[in-house]
Design a protein around this motif. Structure first.
Motif, PDB file in Angstrom:
ATOM      1  N   LEU A   1      16.562  11.144  -7.224  1.00  0.00           N
ATOM      2  CA  LEU A   1      15.363   9.770  -7.211  1.00  0.00           C
ATOM      3  C   LEU A   1      14.037  10.576  -6.510  1.00  0.00           C
ATOM      4  N   VAL A   2      14.527  11.275  -5.579  1.00  0.00           N
ATOM      5  CA  VAL A   2      13.185  11.963  -4.753  1.00  0.00           C
ATOM      6  C   VAL A   2      12.631  12.794  -5.767  1.00  0.00           C
ATOM      7  N   GLU A   3      13.372  13.796  -6.556  1.00  0.00           N
ATOM      8  CA  GLU A   3      12.843  14.657  -7.528  1.00  0.00           C
ATOM      9  C   GLU A   3      12.111  13.821  -8.636  1.00  0.00           C
ATOM     10  N   ALA A   4      12.734  12.791  -9.114  1.00  0.00           N
ATOM     11  CA  ALA A   4      12.340  12.124 -10.507  1.00  0.00           C
ATOM     12  C   ALA A   4      10.978  11.282 -10.238  1.00  0.00           C
ATOM     13  N   LEU A   5      11.077  10.537  -8.841  1.00  0.00           N
ATOM     14  CA  LEU A   5      10.215   9.568  -8.825  1.00  0.00           C
ATOM     15  C   LEU A   5       8.995   9.927  -7.558  1.00  0.00           C
TER      16      LEU A   5
END
Length: 128
Positions: A14-18
């Motif tokens: 989620l950190v990477e994608a968002l």
């Protein structure tokens, strides 16, 4: 794999994608509201989860599609009993008590939480 390890991998995805900070990704954070995901982001999140965990996610498996546009599932701006039953069946990883208490359509996005993603991944790993 332990639940806390699954959470860490989901958090990393989620950190990477968002492009959110790690401390924003809490169990109760909503994917769309708190973390700012758009529908298109779910494709990337799904792909990254497949890569991180080594399982395949079928279309609509992680978050059921079409609920909000089906007249049998939504009437008068509220999710119907049939809609809730379908969600229970197709998305057992999602906690529905808040939506059951307040079935207004605008509340549907709030059921998609980080914890739901962790539970989804946990179930996929157990089934494999």
């Amino acid at each position: 794999m332990q639940r806390d390890e699954i959470f860490e991998k989901v958090r990393d995805v989620l950190v990477e994608a968002l492009a959110v900070d790690e401390d924003e990704v809490t169990s109760g954070a909503t994917i769309f509201g708190d973390l700012g995901a758009e529908s298109i982001d779910m494709l990337d999140i799904g792909f990254q989860l497949e890569q991180a965990f080594g399982f395949k996610i079928e279309q609509g498996e992680m978050f059921p599609e079409g609920v909000t546009s089906d007249p049998d599932m939504v009437q008068d701006g509220k999710v119907t009993d049939a809609g809730l039953a379908m969600l229970r069946e197709r998305a057992p990883h999602i906690e529905l008590s808040a939506l059951e208490a307040d079935p207004r359509l605008e509340k549907v996005r709030d059921i998609f939480t980080v914890d739901a993603l962790v539970t989804f991944c946990e179930r996929k790993l157990t089934a494999a």
